[in-house]
Design an enzyme around this catalytic site. Structure first.
Site: not given
Ligand code: NAP
Length: 485
Positions: A154, A178, A253, A287, A387
Site C-alpha cells: 500500500w 493482487k 522486494e 522500505c 523496521e
Molecule cells: P505486507 O503485509 O507483506 O503486504 C504486502 C502485500 O502482500 C499486500 O498486497 C498484502 O495483501 C499481501 N499479502 C499479505 N499476506 C499475504 C499472504 N499470506 N499471501 C500473499 N499475499 C499476502 O506488507 P505491507 O505492510 O503492505 O507493506 C509494508 C512492507 O513492504 C514493509 O516491510 C516495506 O519495507 C515493504 N516494502 C518493500 C519495498 C521494496 O521495494 N523492497 C517497497 C515497498 C514496501 P493485503 O493488503 O490484502 O493483506
C-alpha cells in the site's frame, strides 16, 4: 458525509478484459486522514484468481509474439493516458493512502517514466551470438517467462504496480495483479487506463480479495511462471515457500532498515536537510526510509541542533491539504510507532522533539503522529533492529569508521543505506563495506527508472528498474544449430 469527494473509479475485478463482480462480500476502503469510508470494493477468491490466470495464459502467445514496437506503442499510449490523468490518480491515491498530493503526483510521474523507459528498453533485450566451431551456430535468446503473478503493498500503491507490470509486458509476459487491501483504488484506476489504452484482453488482470488464498493460488499454480512481490519479509518468505514446489521464478522486494551515517567531514546542512526530506516522504512508510541515524561524536551536537531546528518546519495533516507529511496508513501502523517509542524511552532513549500521537481537532479521526527525534538509541531497543515505518528519527552516536560499518550491517535487512562524507577514502571504504543493495553517498535518490533497485539478505532478491529489472522477466535460452557436418 465525507470530507472529500472520491473521483469516479471502478470497484470491480478486471479479468480477461471485463469488469466482474467478486464472489465474496464487499469491503470498505477508508481514508486514513479522516476515517471516512470512501467506497466499497468487490472481492474475489480462488475461483477469480484461477480465471485471471487462465485469461493471462490465453493472452500470452499472442501478446508475446507481437512485434516489440507494437507492445512499446501500447505502453507509450498508456504512459500518455496516465500523464493526462495525473490529477485524478493523485487524488485517489491521497484519499486512500494519505500521502500529500504533491508526493502522489510525483509517484504518478514515476509511472510515466517507468513505462516509457521499459517501452524503449524492450527493443534492446538483445540475445548473443557466441563464438562457436565453424559447423555450428551458438545463439543465446531471451524469451518472456510467461504468466506473472504480482502482489503489491500500500505504501506506493501505484508505482509498485507499474514497476512490476512495465518490464513484464514490455518483454511479452502477461500479468495477474493482487494489490494491497488498503489501496485497491489506485490499482483499479490504472486498470481503467489499461482498458482505455486498448490492451488486448487478458494481458493485465486484477484480482481483489483476501490475500492468503489468492497468494496461495498464484504462488502454487503451474500456469504462473513467476511471482514478483513487494511487501514485508514475513509474507515474502511465505510466498517463496509456496512457490518452491512449482519451482517458479521469484523476485522479492522486502523490508528494509536503512542506516544513514553522518561523518564529521560531511556537509552537515545537506545531511540534515536530506534526512528530513527523505524521512518524512510518505511519513517514513518507505522500505528505503532512513531508520537508524548514526552521527559521528565530533558533529553530534551540531547535527542535533540543526535537526531539532529544521524539524519544526515539518507540517502534518490531511494529504489533500498538501502538508509535508500525512497520516500513518492504519491503526496497526500507528500502534507500531507508539510501541517502539514506549519501549525505547523506557530503556533510556530521550525524546528531543515530538513523541506523541496527534488526536485533537483536524487529527481526531486519522492516524497521525508527531514528527519525532529520539536520542541515545541503543541496541537493546526494538527500534534499533525493527523496521519503523513511521515518522521517527532515532539518533545513535559513533566514533570510528570500522565501528559504524559494523553497526550499520548489524541487521537482517540489506536494502538501502546512505552516508554523508567528503573524504574519498571514507567514501570508497564505506561504500564497499555496506552490505546493502543500494548505497546513497551524499544523496538519497536511489530509485530511478534506469538504475537497479533491490536488496540483499532478508530484504529479498531480484532487482526492479533498469536493465536488471527487465532481465527478471526473461528466460535465457541457448540454441545450438549445426549448420555443416
Ligand atoms: P505486507 O503485509 O507483506 O503486504 C504486502 C502485500 O502482500 C499486500 O498486497 C498484502 O495483501 C499481501 N499479502 C499479505 N499476506 C499475504 C499472504 N499470506 N499471501 C500473499 N499475499 C499476502 O506488507 P505491507 O505492510 O503492505 O507493506 C509494508 C512492507 O513492504 C514493509 O516491510 C516495506 O519495507 C515493504 N516494502 C518493500 C519495498 C521494496 O521495494 N523492497 C517497497 C515497498 C514496501 P493485503 O493488503 O490484502 O493483506
Amino acid at each position: 458525509m465525507t470530507k472529500h469527494q472520491l473521483p469516479s473509479v471502478e470497484t470491480r475485478l478486471y479479468i480477461n478484459g471485463e469488469w466482474v463482480e467478486g464472489s465474496k462480500e464487499k469491503i470498505p476502503v477508508t481514508n486514513p486522514a479522516t476515517g471516512d469510508v470512501l467506497t466499497e470494493i468487490h472481492q474475489g477468491a480462488e475461483a477469480e484468481t484461477e480465471a485471471a490466470i487462465a485469461a493471462a495464459k490465453k493472452a500470452f502467445p499472442t501478446w508475446s509474439e507481437l512485434p516489440v514496437t507494437e507492445r512499446a506503442a501500447y505502453m507509450n499510449k498508456l504512459a500518455d493516458l496516465i500523464e493526462e490523468d495525473t490529477n485524478r490518480l493523485a487524488t485517489i491515491m491521497t484519499l486512500e493512502q494519505g500521502k500529500p498530493l504533491t508526493q502522489a503526483a510525483g509517484e504518478i510521474k514515476s509511472n510515466v517514466e517507468n513505462l516509457r523507459w521499459n517501452a524503449a528498453q524492450a527493443q534492446r533485450v538483445f540475445g548473443e551470438i557466441i563464438p562457436s566451431p565453424p559447423t555450428n551456430q551458438w545463439q543465446v535468446r531471451k524469451q518472456p517467462v510467461g504468466v506473472v503473478g504480482a502482489i503489491t503493498p500500500w505504501n506506493f500503491p501505484s508505482n509498485m504496480i507499474i514497476r512490476k507490470i512495465a518490464p513484464g509486458i514490455a518483454v511479452g509476459c502477461t500479468i495477474v495483479l493482487k494489490p494491497a487491501k488498503e489501496t485497491p483504488l489506485s490499482a483499479l484506476a490504472l486498470m481503467e487506463l489499461f482498458e482505455k489504452a486498448e490492451f488486448p484482453a487478458g494481458v493485465v488482470n486484477i484480482v481483489l480479495g483476501d490475500a492468503k488464498p489468492i497468494g496461495k493460488v498464484l504462488s502454487e499454480s503451474e500456469d504462473v511462471a513467476k511471482i514478483t512481490f513487494t511487501g514485508s519479509t514475513n509474507v515474502g518468505k511465505i510466498l517463496n515457500q509456496q512457490a518452491s514446489d512449482s519451482l517458479k521464478k521469484v523476485s522479492l522486494e522486502l523490508g528494509g532498515h536503512a542506516p544513514y551515517i553522518i561523518f564529521p567531514d560531511a556537509d552537515l546542512e545537506l545531511a540534515v536537510d536530506t534526512l528530513i526530506t527523505t524521512k518524512f516522504r510518505n511519513n517514513g512508510q518507505v522500505c528505503v526510509s532512513p531508520n537508524r541515524i548514526f552521527v559521528h561524536q565530533d558533529v553530534k551536537e551540531e547535527v542535533t541542533h540543526l535537526l531539532v531546528e529544521k524539524i519544526q518546519e515539518v507540517t502534518v495533516g490531511d494529504g489533500m491539504d498538501d502538508p509535508t507529511t500525512g497520516p500513518l496508513i492504519n491503526q496497526a501502523g500507528l500502534d507500531k510507532v507508539v510501541a517502539q517509542l514506549k519501549d525505547a524511552t523506557e530503556k533510556g532513549a530521550k525524546v528531543l522533539f515530538g513523541g506523541q500521537q496527534l488526536t485533537e481537532g483536524e487529527y481526531q479521526n486519522g492516524f497521525f503522529f508527531q514528527p519525532t527525534v529520539l536520542d541515545e538509541v541503543t541496541t537493546d531497543m526494538d527500534i534499533y533492529y525493527e523496521e519503523t515505518f513511521g515518522p521517527v528519527i532515532p539518533l545513535i552516536t559513533f566514533e570510528d569508521e570500522d565501528e559504524v560499518i559494523k553497526a550499520a550491517n548489524d541487521t537482517e535487512f540489506g536494502l538501502a543505506s546512505y552516508f554523508f562524507a567528503n573524504n574519498i577514502q571514507t567514501i570508497d571504504k564505506v561504500s564497499r563495506g555496506l552490505d546493502y543493495g543500494m548505497v546513497g553517498v551524499n544523496d538519497t535518490a536511489i530509485s530511478n527508472s534506469a538504475t537497479p533497485f533491490g536488496g540483499m539478505k532478508h530484504s529479498g532478491f531480484g532487482r526492479e528498474n533498469g536493465i536488471y529489472g527487465v532481465e527478471e522477466y526473461v528466460e535465457v535460452k541457448f540454441v545450438n544449430i549445426r549448420t555443416a557436418k
